[in-house]
Design an enzyme around this catalytic site. Structure first.
Site, PDB file in Angstrom:
ATOM      1  N   GLY A  37       0.821  -1.199   0.000  1.00 31.60           N
ATOM      2  CA  GLY A  37       0.000   0.000   0.000  1.00 31.60           C
ATOM      3  C   GLY A  37       0.854   1.248   0.000  1.00 31.60           C
ATOM      4  O   GLY A  37       2.097   1.186   0.006  1.00 31.60           O
TER       5      GLY A  37
ATOM      6  N   ILE B 247       1.438   3.756   2.242  1.00 34.16           N
ATOM      7  CA  ILE B 247       2.323   4.048   3.379  1.00 34.16           C
ATOM      8  C   ILE B 247       3.520   3.101   3.411  1.00 34.16           C
ATOM      9  O   ILE B 247       4.665   3.556   3.508  1.00 34.16           O
ATOM     10  CB  ILE B 247       1.545   4.025   4.707  1.00 34.16           C
ATOM     11  CG1 ILE B 247       0.537   5.173   4.749  1.00 34.16           C
ATOM     12  CG2 ILE B 247       2.509   4.133   5.892  1.00 34.16           C
ATOM     13  CD1 ILE B 247      -0.374   5.167   5.963  1.00 34.16           C
TER      14      ILE B 247
ATOM     15  N   GLU C  77       5.075 -11.146   6.909  1.00 37.11           N
ATOM     16  CA  GLU C  77       4.081 -12.063   6.375  1.00 37.11           C
ATOM     17  C   GLU C  77       4.110 -12.029   4.856  1.00 37.11           C
ATOM     18  O   GLU C  77       4.068 -13.057   4.192  1.00 37.11           O
ATOM     19  CB  GLU C  77       2.688 -11.690   6.891  1.00 37.11           C
ATOM     20  CG  GLU C  77       1.597 -12.639   6.441  1.00 37.11           C
ATOM     21  CD  GLU C  77       0.242 -12.281   7.027  1.00 37.11           C
ATOM     22  OE1 GLU C  77      -0.627 -13.161   7.026  1.00 37.11           O
ATOM     23  OE2 GLU C  77       0.052 -11.146   7.489  1.00 37.11           O
TER      24      GLU C  77
ATOM     25  N   GLY D 117      -2.011 -10.122   9.905  1.00 36.75           N
ATOM     26  CA  GLY D 117      -1.053 -10.432  10.953  1.00 36.75           C
ATOM     27  C   GLY D 117      -0.740  -9.282  11.877  1.00 36.75           C
ATOM     28  O   GLY D 117       0.263  -9.333  12.608  1.00 36.75           O
TER      29      GLY D 117
END
Length: 285
Positions: A71, A73, A92, A190
């Site tokens: 994404g 950020i 993850e 996660g």
């Protein structure tokens, strides 16, 4: 746990190293089909994302081990780490934003205290270039989520930095990241695993990063209370660093009044007066 296991063999998938091998005797059926893999479009990295990323990058020391997702950020955070050295990966999932850090030498996994010299992940999602880079590359080690997401395993990484996102955070520090009110928005993922694992790690840094506003600035993501029905993914007992484009605050060890004051300070200026009034009503009587 399944009684029937059907395996699809696709030559376009990268061959990965690590605990990612299945013996043919474990499959009940094997289906061969050549099909292009899904490609994930990261979307635009905005000026807000980059402002948030600068604050996050300041929390990340050299030789840290990173968990980071996909994404705007996360991509902006990765862009800000090209001057770092000795970084490692235990996550993850990851995407294309990691590749420039490997190429420039920022990520070498040399100082990891768990799985040294290996970028550890459970899965990857990105472009064809990413899949080709992973293919038969011993730099990467893929392991099941039961390993990568185990907080006790995560905590074995010194200087573990976990960067996760949220939809809104209330003034006590409760984090909602999977629903808008009672309407499901995404899976939990996660986040809790890595926030708790990083909190337990030696010199760990658990981070929740989010824009201060939504809907083009019409609403604040720092709120007095979460929306009715909203899910608390990361509890206020687990939360540590909260970051917006207006700064970073560590809520660990603060009482409710102190937490509210800290969070008001990183909210959008247009909403701070209202948030201060709500904080006084909720926590300062």
């Amino acid at each position: 746990a399944a009684r029937t296991l059907i395996v699809q063999v696709n030559p376009r998938l990268p061959r990965t190293h690590g605990d990612s091998v299945l013996h043919v005797s474990e499959a009940h059926a094997i289906v061969e089909e050549e099909r292009e893999l899904p490609v994930f479009d990261q979307g635009m990295v905005t000026a807000t994302h980059r402002a948030i990323a600068r604050h996050v990058a300041e929390l990340i020391p050299d030789r840290a081990t990173l968990q980071i997702g996909v994404g705007g950020i996360p991509e902006a955070v990765l862009e800000n780490l090209r001057g770092h050295r000795g970084l490692g990966i235990h996550t993850e999932m990851f995407s294309d934003g990691l590749l420039p850090l490997i190429e420039c030498g920022a990520v070498d996994n040399a100082h990891k205290t768990l799985h040294p010299r290996k970028a550890v992940a459970s899965f990857a999602l990105g472009t064809r270039a990413l899949y080709d880079y992973i293919h038969d590359n011993p730099f990467f080690e893929f392991r099941p989520c039961r390993h990568t997401n185990d907080p006790e395993v995560i905590a074995r990484n010194d200087r573990m930095v976990a960067v996760n996102s949220a939809l809104e955070v209330d003034l006590s520090g409760q984090v909602c990241s999977d629903s808008i009110g009672s309407l499901p928005f995404s899976g939990v993922g996660g986040q809790v695993d890595f926030i708790r694992g990083a909190a337990r790690a030696r010199h760990g840094v658990p981070v929740i990063a989010l824009p201060a506003t939504a809907r083009g600035g019409a609403v604040s993501r720092i709120v007095p209370r979460l929306k009715p029905g909203a899910g608390v993914v990361t509890s206020r007992a687990d939360v540590r660093w909260i970051v917006t484009e207006y700064g970073a605050v560590n809520l660990h060890g603060l009482n409710l009044r102190q937490r509210a004051e800290a969070l008001v300070g990183i909210a959008h200026p247009d909403f701070r007066d209202e948030l201060e009034r709500e904080a006084a009503r909720l926590f300062m009587r």
